[in-house]
Design a protein around this motif. Structure first.
Motif, PDB file in Angstrom:
ATOM      1  N   ALA A  25      22.742 -47.143 -18.675  1.00  0.00           N
ATOM      2  CA  ALA A  25      23.596 -48.155 -19.288  1.00  0.00           C
ATOM      3  C   ALA A  25      24.756 -47.508 -20.037  1.00  0.00           C
ATOM      4  CB  ALA A  25      22.789 -49.046 -20.225  1.00  0.00           C
ATOM      5  N   ALA A  26      24.510 -46.379 -20.669  1.00  0.00           N
ATOM      6  CA  ALA A  26      25.582 -45.669 -21.369  1.00  0.00           C
ATOM      7  C   ALA A  26      26.649 -45.200 -20.389  1.00  0.00           C
ATOM      8  CB  ALA A  26      25.008 -44.482 -22.136  1.00  0.00           C
ATOM      9  N   ALA A  27      26.217 -44.698 -19.229  1.00  0.00           N
ATOM     10  CA  ALA A  27      27.176 -44.267 -18.215  1.00  0.00           C
ATOM     11  C   ALA A  27      27.983 -45.444 -17.696  1.00  0.00           C
ATOM     12  CB  ALA A  27      26.444 -43.574 -17.065  1.00  0.00           C
ATOM     13  N   VAL A  28      27.323 -46.571 -17.482  1.00  0.00           N
ATOM     14  CA  VAL A  28      28.006 -47.773 -17.002  1.00  0.00           C
ATOM     15  C   VAL A  28      29.009 -48.268 -18.043  1.00  0.00           C
ATOM     16  CG1 VAL A  28      27.675 -50.217 -16.459  1.00  0.00           C
ATOM     17  CG2 VAL A  28      26.185 -48.488 -15.426  1.00  0.00           C
ATOM     18  N   ALA A  29      28.588 -48.308 -19.301  1.00  0.00           N
ATOM     19  CA  ALA A  29      29.488 -48.777 -20.359  1.00  0.00           C
ATOM     20  C   ALA A  29      30.703 -47.872 -20.490  1.00  0.00           C
ATOM     21  CB  ALA A  29      28.731 -48.850 -21.681  1.00  0.00           C
ATOM     22  N   GLY A  30      30.494 -46.574 -20.329  1.00  0.00           N
ATOM     23  CA  GLY A  30      31.603 -45.645 -20.438  1.00  0.00           C
ATOM     24  C   GLY A  30      32.589 -45.737 -19.289  1.00  0.00           C
ATOM     25  N   ALA A  31      32.122 -46.269 -18.151  1.00  0.00           N
ATOM     26  CA  ALA A  31      32.979 -46.379 -16.966  1.00  0.00           C
ATOM     27  C   ALA A  31      33.646 -47.741 -16.839  1.00  0.00           C
ATOM     28  CB  ALA A  31      32.155 -46.095 -15.710  1.00  0.00           C
ATOM     29  N   THR A  32      33.319 -48.673 -17.747  1.00  0.00           N
ATOM     30  CA  THR A  32      33.873 -50.020 -17.695  1.00  0.00           C
ATOM     31  C   THR A  32      34.556 -50.349 -19.019  1.00  0.00           C
ATOM     32  OG1 THR A  32      31.715 -50.906 -18.364  1.00  0.00           O
ATOM     33  CG2 THR A  32      32.202 -50.848 -15.994  1.00  0.00           C
ATOM     34  N   VAL A  33      35.181 -51.523 -19.048  1.00  0.00           N
ATOM     35  CA  VAL A  33      35.960 -51.875 -20.234  1.00  0.00           C
ATOM     36  C   VAL A  33      35.530 -53.205 -20.845  1.00  0.00           C
ATOM     37  CG1 VAL A  33      38.283 -52.370 -21.112  1.00  0.00           C
ATOM     38  CG2 VAL A  33      37.966 -50.611 -19.351  1.00  0.00           C
ATOM     39  N   ARG A  34      35.340 -54.230 -20.005  1.00  0.00           N
ATOM     40  CA  ARG A  34      35.116 -55.581 -20.522  1.00  0.00           C
ATOM     41  C   ARG A  34      33.711 -56.121 -20.260  1.00  0.00           C
ATOM     42  NH1 ARG A  34      39.455 -55.316 -17.558  1.00  0.00           N
ATOM     43  NH2 ARG A  34      38.398 -56.360 -15.831  1.00  0.00           N
ATOM     44  N   ILE A  35      33.138 -55.828 -19.135  1.00  0.00           N
ATOM     45  CA  ILE A  35      31.869 -56.426 -18.735  1.00  0.00           C
ATOM     46  C   ILE A  35      30.756 -56.061 -19.716  1.00  0.00           C
ATOM     47  CG2 ILE A  35      31.116 -54.511 -17.252  1.00  0.00           C
ATOM     48  CD1 ILE A  35      30.178 -56.663 -15.223  1.00  0.00           C
ATOM     49  N   ARG A  36      29.871 -57.011 -20.011  1.00  0.00           N
ATOM     50  CA  ARG A  36      28.726 -56.690 -20.857  1.00  0.00           C
ATOM     51  C   ARG A  36      27.770 -55.803 -20.078  1.00  0.00           C
ATOM     52  NH1 ARG A  36      28.446 -59.179 -25.655  1.00  0.00           N
ATOM     53  NH2 ARG A  36      26.323 -58.319 -25.847  1.00  0.00           N
ATOM     54  N   VAL A  37      27.122 -54.884 -20.782  1.00  0.00           N
ATOM     55  CA  VAL A  37      26.260 -53.884 -20.149  1.00  0.00           C
ATOM     56  C   VAL A  37      24.903 -53.891 -20.839  1.00  0.00           C
ATOM     57  CG1 VAL A  37      25.952 -51.433 -19.697  1.00  0.00           C
ATOM     58  CG2 VAL A  37      28.232 -52.457 -19.506  1.00  0.00           C
ATOM     59  N   GLY A  38      23.835 -53.793 -20.039  1.00  0.00           N
ATOM     60  CA  GLY A  38      22.532 -53.780 -20.667  1.00  0.00           C
ATOM     61  C   GLY A  38      21.419 -53.438 -19.717  1.00  0.00           C
ATOM     62  N   THR A  39      20.208 -53.822 -20.123  1.00  0.00           N
ATOM     63  CA  THR A  39      19.002 -53.436 -19.398  1.00  0.00           C
ATOM     64  C   THR A  39      18.220 -54.668 -18.973  1.00  0.00           C
ATOM     65  OG1 THR A  39      17.806 -53.266 -21.500  1.00  0.00           O
ATOM     66  CG2 THR A  39      18.817 -51.252 -20.621  1.00  0.00           C
ATOM     67  N   GLY A  40      17.698 -54.611 -17.774  1.00  0.00           N
ATOM     68  CA  GLY A  40      16.890 -55.715 -17.285  1.00  0.00           C
ATOM     69  C   GLY A  40      15.600 -55.231 -16.647  1.00  0.00           C
ATOM     70  N   GLY A  41      14.765 -54.522 -17.384  1.00  0.00           N
ATOM     71  CA  GLY A  41      14.959 -54.237 -18.789  1.00  0.00           C
ATOM     72  C   GLY A  41      14.331 -52.910 -19.154  1.00  0.00           C
ATOM     73  N   VAL A  42      14.370 -52.633 -20.440  1.00  0.00           N
ATOM     74  CA  VAL A  42      13.551 -51.555 -20.989  1.00  0.00           C
ATOM     75  C   VAL A  42      12.127 -52.090 -21.122  1.00  0.00           C
ATOM     76  CG1 VAL A  42      13.054 -50.284 -23.113  1.00  0.00           C
ATOM     77  CG2 VAL A  42      15.367 -50.321 -22.205  1.00  0.00           C
ATOM     78  N   MET A  43      11.172 -51.387 -20.545  1.00  0.00           N
ATOM     79  CA  MET A  43       9.768 -51.823 -20.612  1.00  0.00           C
ATOM     80  C   MET A  43       9.170 -51.336 -21.930  1.00  0.00           C
ATOM     81  SD  MET A  43       9.355 -53.624 -17.965  1.00  0.00           S
ATOM     82  CE  MET A  43      11.058 -54.074 -17.656  1.00  0.00           C
ATOM     83  N   LEU A  44       9.151 -52.225 -22.894  1.00  0.00           N
ATOM     84  CA  LEU A  44       8.823 -51.846 -24.266  1.00  0.00           C
ATOM     85  C   LEU A  44       7.454 -51.179 -24.416  1.00  0.00           C
ATOM     86  CD1 LEU A  44      10.086 -51.803 -27.020  1.00  0.00           C
ATOM     87  CD2 LEU A  44       9.285 -54.146 -27.404  1.00  0.00           C
ATOM     88  N   PRO A  45       6.423 -51.564 -23.655  1.00  0.00           N
ATOM     89  CA  PRO A  45       5.142 -50.863 -23.808  1.00  0.00           C
ATOM     90  C   PRO A  45       5.206 -49.370 -23.510  1.00  0.00           C
ATOM     91  CG  PRO A  45       4.803 -52.949 -22.694  1.00  0.00           C
ATOM     92  CD  PRO A  45       6.291 -52.743 -22.771  1.00  0.00           C
ATOM     93  N   ASN A  46       6.249 -48.922 -22.806  1.00  0.00           N
ATOM     94  CA  ASN A  46       6.370 -47.495 -22.491  1.00  0.00           C
ATOM     95  C   ASN A  46       7.027 -46.686 -23.607  1.00  0.00           C
ATOM     96  OD1 ASN A  46       5.362 -48.014 -19.922  1.00  0.00           O
ATOM     97  ND2 ASN A  46       7.383 -48.225 -19.001  1.00  0.00           N
ATOM     98  N   SER A  92      27.039 -49.093 -31.113  1.00  0.00           N
ATOM     99  CA  SER A  92      28.052 -48.429 -31.941  1.00  0.00           C
ATOM    100  C   SER A  92      29.213 -47.925 -31.102  1.00  0.00           C
ATOM    101  CB  SER A  92      27.411 -47.257 -32.702  1.00  0.00           C
ATOM    102  OG  SER A  92      26.421 -47.698 -33.597  1.00  0.00           O
ATOM    103  N   LEU A  93      28.913 -47.386 -29.920  1.00  0.00           N
ATOM    104  CA  LEU A  93      29.962 -46.837 -29.059  1.00  0.00           C
ATOM    105  C   LEU A  93      30.685 -47.912 -28.263  1.00  0.00           C
ATOM    106  CD1 LEU A  93      28.086 -43.684 -27.682  1.00  0.00           C
ATOM    107  CD2 LEU A  93      29.802 -43.784 -29.497  1.00  0.00           C
ATOM    108  N   HIS A  94      30.008 -49.039 -28.005  1.00  0.00           N
ATOM    109  CA  HIS A  94      30.597 -50.118 -27.195  1.00  0.00           C
ATOM    110  C   HIS A  94      30.342 -51.459 -27.885  1.00  0.00           C
ATOM    111  CE1 HIS A  94      31.027 -47.088 -24.035  1.00  0.00           C
ATOM    112  NE2 HIS A  94      29.780 -46.755 -24.292  1.00  0.00           N
ATOM    113  N   PRO A  95      30.928 -51.653 -29.067  1.00  0.00           N
ATOM    114  CA  PRO A  95      30.621 -52.848 -29.866  1.00  0.00           C
ATOM    115  C   PRO A  95      30.941 -54.144 -29.134  1.00  0.00           C
ATOM    116  CG  PRO A  95      32.565 -51.686 -30.709  1.00  0.00           C
ATOM    117  CD  PRO A  95      31.930 -50.795 -29.710  1.00  0.00           C
ATOM    118  N   GLY A  96      29.993 -55.088 -29.244  1.00  0.00           N
ATOM    119  CA  GLY A  96      30.192 -56.398 -28.662  1.00  0.00           C
ATOM    120  C   GLY A  96      29.980 -56.482 -27.168  1.00  0.00           C
ATOM    121  N   ARG A  97      29.447 -55.409 -26.548  1.00  0.00           N
ATOM    122  CA  ARG A  97      29.263 -55.411 -25.094  1.00  0.00           C
ATOM    123  C   ARG A  97      27.835 -55.107 -24.661  1.00  0.00           C
ATOM    124  NH1 ARG A  97      32.580 -51.140 -22.375  1.00  0.00           N
ATOM    125  NH2 ARG A  97      31.754 -52.181 -20.517  1.00  0.00           N
TER     126      ARG A  97
END
Length: 326
Positions: free
Chosen positions: A65-86, A101-106
């Motif tokens: 997700a960090a790599a994706v956010a760094g390569a884009t500008v406007r699109i929201r970026v995230g996880t679908g998903g982080v498996m919290l039990p792991n 912090s690095l990509h506020p609001g996205r």
């Protein structure tokens, strides 16, 4: 046109490996695909978490997700998903704190409750099957690190930040999302889908994260010049899914025509056809009608598109056609 029915279309990409290609190529393609999705106007681009799966390269979602956010500008970026039990909630909070912090609001923090597929994977991750039963407690602990410290421990730099948080509904996931006042991501179809969504909306408790229920419905959608060409796009992943259920391993994607010519056992054929149930495919007009029906039946606020295929150019054409509907 869909604008009266669907206000947002988003993408989940699992970084599926293609036959003859290294997993590294799938990860690089995910980043490139995210840039294309942004150009097409999609609302979000999410990546997933799978461990020790030969056909899936996405094993470290926050890193990707960090790599994706760094390569884009406007699109929201995230996880679908982080498996919290792991994971430990503190570490997840810190990771998303860095992303926000690095990509506020996205940044979107999509969370699931699945555990490793085999005993060996679970041991390597340091968790057992019962870890999924503690998902609600882990979720509360994780959210607490964003709103304030816990027992004198502070998740720097997450504290005080507000990435959008989603719960992926697997099993009791819809009830957990309602209890914690979080948006819901859910797939499937039929009465069980409608019942889970209805239960979620009825039990939803407003929270600091969401004032009202929000439902994102995940669907495998393919659009083509003809209905036949669109349906072929969904063949490679359907076959890998069927293979995983007969051999215990999700393999790299094969070309659609190779799958079509393949001789399948009766069980393989049945599982192949089962994996295609609930999928949406067709021309722009046909898919537009199916999507309208899906949104009317579920009341979805957003649709998360999950389609992947062997041919990357054909995949992009499908997503371009779908974006044109909205």
């Amino acid at each position: 046109m869909l604008h009266r029915y669907v206000t947002r279309l988003s993408i989940l990409d699992r970084s599926l490996v293609r036959q003859g290609h290294h997993p590294a190529a799938a990860l690089r393609e995910t980043v490139r695909f995210a840039r294309q999705a942004e150009e097409l106007g999609y609302h979000r681009f999410w990546v997933a978490e799978h461990h020790s799966v030969p056909g899936v390269a996405g094993s470290a979602p926050t890193v990707l997700a960090a790599a994706v956010a760094g390569a884009t500008v406007r699109i929201r970026v995230g996880t679908g998903g982080v498996m919290l039990p792991n994971h430990r909630p503190l570490v997840v909070a810190e990771q998303f704190g860095v992303l926000e912090s690095l990509h506020p609001g996205r940044v979107d923090m999509g969370l699931g409750r699945s555990v490793g597929f085999t005993g060996g994977i679970r041991r390597a991750l340091g968790h057992d099957k019962d870890a999924a039963d503690r998902f609600g407690d882990q979720l509360a602990e994780l959210l607490g690190f964003f709103t304030g410290g816990r027992e004198g421990v502070h998740a720097v730099p997450a504290e005080g930040l507000r990435p959008e948080v989603f719960v992926l509904a697997m099993g009791a996931g819809a009830d957990v999302a309602a209890e914690h006042g979080l948006p819901l991501v859910i797939g499937g179809g039929g009465d069980r889908l409608r019942e889970a969504i209805g239960r979620y909306r009825t039990a939803f408790r407003p929270s600091a994260w969401a004032a009202a229920p929000y439902v994102m419905v995940a669907a495998n959608i393919a659009v083509g010049e003809t209905a036949e060409r669109a349906a072929l796009l969904q063949v490679p992943e359907a076959w890998s899914t069927a293979h995983s259920r007969t051999h215990g391993v999700f393999p790299p994607l094969l070309p659609a025509q190779e799958v079509v010519r393949m001789e399948m056992t009766e069980r393989e054929r049945a599982l192949f056809e089962e994996s295609r149930k609930g999928q949406i495919s067709g021309t722009e007009h046909e898919v537009g009608m199916r999507l309208r029906d899906l949104v009317e039946v579920t009341g979805a606020d957003e649709v998360l598109v999950t389609m992947n295929t062997y041919d990357l150019d054909e995949r992009l054409d499908s997503y371009r056609r779908l974006a044109g509907l909205a």
